[in-house]
Scaffold this active site. Structure first.
Site, PDB file in Angstrom:
ATOM      1  N   HIS A 150       0.836  -1.199   0.000  1.00  0.00           N
ATOM      2  CA  HIS A 150       0.000   0.000   0.000  1.00  0.00           C
ATOM      3  C   HIS A 150       0.875   1.254   0.000  1.00  0.00           C
ATOM      4  CE1 HIS A 150      -3.081  -2.879   1.374  1.00  0.00           C
ATOM      5  NE2 HIS A 150      -3.944  -2.029   0.847  1.00  0.00           N
TER       6      HIS A 150
ATOM      7  N   LYS B 263      -0.544   4.823   4.508  1.00  0.00           N
ATOM      8  CA  LYS B 263      -1.473   3.891   5.173  1.00  0.00           C
ATOM      9  C   LYS B 263      -0.902   3.488   6.522  1.00  0.00           C
ATOM     10  CE  LYS B 263      -4.180  -0.334   4.501  1.00  0.00           C
ATOM     11  NZ  LYS B 263      -5.451   0.313   4.864  1.00  0.00           N
TER      12      LYS B 263
END
Length: 265
Positions: free
Chosen positions: A164, A168
């Site tokens: 990600h 995040k």
């Protein structure tokens, strides 16, 4: 509770109007006829207060302006769509609970006690909560119910790799944890499943499940190319809640309905 009445327009409010998902939901909602995007929230005393959400989302002005207090928009929405932080999401949930508002929760990172709280509140209001609003990811969850039986083979390693963007915060991702739970649930033997997490650049989301045998392997991969898939899923969740009064729902409910409709046709 079943309700066969035709669904009229649904008034939604969103949180995190200046965030990645907030902007994407704004861009997506304008093209869905059943949805009226009536209001959007930013943080208290945010410099983005009183912004036109269309301009904020880099499209055209739509005449809806951001607010930093959910109490000010209480009478303007039917369903709240939230992609923020655990702390903010619980505050919004508490408001919806007290004011009998429906809520779509896309925030991840809740602990066990917080998940119990969400379940408890769903006895009074309708809540749609999913770790991942992508239809592709949720189809993988279903595939794993069958393929995870290969994990009962003696000499096999099972790994999950998730990537990600570097902003995040929850590590590992809620989706990878759910993937692991789905595999373990269907195994007849105990297996150590490793999750490796990568946070880099602006990667939207990638999950890879690897079943490694002696001399061969099977890989299942899901890649999200843009946030529109999550926005569409969240908006469909809001539509799903429109004729529900109470209950806790997730993407499997929508997939089950689609499967039934497909069979009936």
């Amino acid at each position: 509770m079943k309700n066969n009445k035709k669904i009229s327009s649904i008034r939604i409010a969103t949180t995190g109007a200046n965030g990645k998902m907030g902007k994407q939901i704004t861009r997506t909602a304008i093209n869905i006829s059943k949805i009226i995007h009536t209001s959007s929230l930013v943080r208290h005393k945010s410099s983005f207060k009183n912004y036109d959400i269309g301009k904020l989302a880099n499209i055209f002005p739509i005449g809806v302006f951001t607010n930093d207090n959910i109490k000010d928009i209480s009478d303007k929405f039917d369903v709240l769509i939230d992609f923020t932080s655990v702390k903010s999401s619980l505050e919004y949930l508490n408001f919806c609970y007290k004011n009998k508002k429906k809520m779509v929760i896309g925030t991840t990172g809740f602990n066990a006690m917080q998940n119990k709280l969400i379940k408890h509140m769903s006895k009074k209001i309708a809540i749609f909560y999913s770790e991942n609003f992508s239809f592709g990811a949720n189809i993988i969850f279903r595939l794993l119910k069958n393929i995870s039986s290969i994990g009962n083979i003696k000499n096999i390693d099972i790994d999950i790799i998730e990537c990600h963007h570097k902003e995040k915060s929850d590590i590992p991702s809620a989706t990878s944890i759910l993937i692991k739970k789905n595999i373990l649930k269907n195994l007849k033997i105990k297996k150590n499943i490793k999750i490796s997490s990568i946070r880099s650049g602006n990667i939207i989301g990638e999950h890879k499940i690897i079943f490694s045998f002696l001399g061969e392997k099977i890989e299942i991969t899901h890649q999200a190319y843009n946030r529109k898939i999550f926005a569409l899923g969240a908006i469909k969740a809001a539509i799903w809640l429109s004729n529900k009064k109470t209950g806790l729902f997730n993407m499997s409910h929508i997939l089950n309905k689609q499967a039934k409709n497909f069979k009936s046709n």
